[in-house]
Design a protein around this motif. Structure first.
Motif, PDB file in Angstrom:
ATOM      1  N   PRO A  72       8.359   3.289  -4.273  1.00  8.79           N
ATOM      2  CA  PRO A  72       7.904   3.849  -2.495  1.00  8.79           C
ATOM      3  C   PRO A  72       7.359   5.063  -2.121  1.00  8.79           C
ATOM      4  CG  PRO A  72       9.769   3.036  -2.326  1.00  8.79           C
ATOM      5  CD  PRO A  72       9.995   2.631  -3.677  1.00  8.79           C
ATOM      6  N   ARG A  73       6.637   5.387  -2.966  1.00  4.64           N
ATOM      7  CA  ARG A  73       6.101   6.987  -3.055  1.00  4.64           C
ATOM      8  C   ARG A  73       4.942   6.817  -3.841  1.00  4.64           C
ATOM      9  NH1 ARG A  73       9.755   9.790  -7.449  1.00  4.64           N
ATOM     10  NH2 ARG A  73       8.865  11.611  -7.118  1.00  4.64           N
ATOM     11  N   LEU A  74       4.542   8.423  -3.570  1.00  6.55           N
ATOM     12  CA  LEU A  74       2.771   8.588  -4.210  1.00  6.55           C
ATOM     13  C   LEU A  74       2.875   8.056  -4.982  1.00  6.55           C
ATOM     14  CD1 LEU A  74      -0.543   9.436  -3.176  1.00  6.55           C
ATOM     15  CD2 LEU A  74       0.525  12.266  -3.354  1.00  6.55           C
ATOM     16  N   ALA A 125      -1.709   5.659  -8.176  1.00  4.76           N
ATOM     17  CA  ALA A 125      -1.180   6.009  -7.017  1.00  4.76           C
ATOM     18  C   ALA A 125      -1.061   5.587  -5.999  1.00  4.76           C
ATOM     19  CB  ALA A 125      -1.071   7.740  -7.228  1.00  4.76           C
ATOM     20  N   ARG A 126      -0.098   5.631  -4.988  1.00  7.12           N
ATOM     21  CA  ARG A 126      -1.348   5.107  -3.754  1.00  7.12           C
ATOM     22  C   ARG A 126      -2.314   5.532  -2.197  1.00  7.12           C
ATOM     23  NH1 ARG A 126       4.287   7.173  -0.364  1.00  7.12           N
ATOM     24  NH2 ARG A 126       3.165   8.359   0.393  1.00  7.12           N
ATOM     25  N   SER A 174       0.377  -1.246   0.016  1.00  4.58           N
ATOM     26  CA  SER A 174      -0.241  -0.084  -0.070  1.00  4.58           C
ATOM     27  C   SER A 174       0.369   1.823  -0.113  1.00  4.58           C
ATOM     28  CB  SER A 174      -0.791   0.205   1.261  1.00  4.58           C
ATOM     29  OG  SER A 174      -0.140  -0.377   2.199  1.00  4.58           O
ATOM     30  N   GLY A 175       1.684   1.036   0.118  1.00  3.20           N
ATOM     31  CA  GLY A 175       3.130   2.118   0.105  1.00  3.20           C
ATOM     32  C   GLY A 175       3.960   2.584  -0.736  1.00  3.20           C
ATOM     33  N   ALA A 188      -5.456  -5.757  -0.637  1.00  2.00           N
ATOM     34  CA  ALA A 188      -5.640  -6.447   0.493  1.00  2.00           C
ATOM     35  C   ALA A 188      -4.944  -8.000  -0.294  1.00  2.00           C
ATOM     36  CB  ALA A 188      -7.053  -7.336   0.548  1.00  2.00           C
ATOM     37  N   LYS A 189      -4.265  -7.794  -1.738  1.00  2.00           N
ATOM     38  CA  LYS A 189      -4.044  -9.413  -2.098  1.00  2.00           C
ATOM     39  C   LYS A 189      -2.609  -8.498  -2.859  1.00  2.00           C
ATOM     40  CE  LYS A 189      -8.486 -11.616  -4.272  1.00  2.00           C
ATOM     41  NZ  LYS A 189      -8.787 -12.127  -5.004  1.00  2.00           N
TER      42      LYS A 189
END
Length: 122
Positions: free
Chosen positions: A99-101, A52-53, A30-31, A74-75
């Motif tokens: 690992p960013r928006l 995007a995130r 999620s990140g 979730a998956k």
């Protein structure tokens, strides 16, 4: 470390559909923002779509209205539904993450890549 595994590529006739999936592992999904890129023989890798995130989406103009990107936090997956495929969609499709928006509509904004899955439209 982050690992991405694409699936769902194949051969299809023009006007058909394919659904690409990318499985993410290694960190908190999620990140991360997610992107799909493609590279045809003799051409540079190009941005296709990204999410995007926060769930906002982006598309290159040539696929707007035909492709839909989605993510399942979730998956730990991201999918690209491709409808009304054209011969010019033929390419090796890559999943990418950062690992960013949002990494932007450029391969420079993504540091982690899958191995790619081939899409051939005839």
């Amino acid at each position: 470390h982050v690992q991405l595994v694409e699936s769902g590529g194949g051969s299809v006739q023009a006007g058909g559909s394919l659904r690409l999936s990318c499985a993410f592992s290694g960190y908190t999904y999620s990140g991360h923002c997610m992107g799909w890129f493609r590279q045809a023989p003799g051409k540079e890798r190009e941005f296709v779509s990204g999410i995007a995130r926060d769930g906002s989406t982006n598309y290159v103009d040539s696929v707007k209205g035909r492709f839909t990107i989605s993510r399942d936090n979730a998956k730990n997956t991201v999918s690209l539904q491709m409808n009304s495929l054209k011969s010019e969609d033929t390419a090796l499709y890559y999943c990418a993450t950062e690992p960013r928006l949002w990494g932007g509509a450029s391969s420079l904004g993504f540091g982690y890549w899958g191995q790619g899955t081939q899409v051939t439209v005839s």
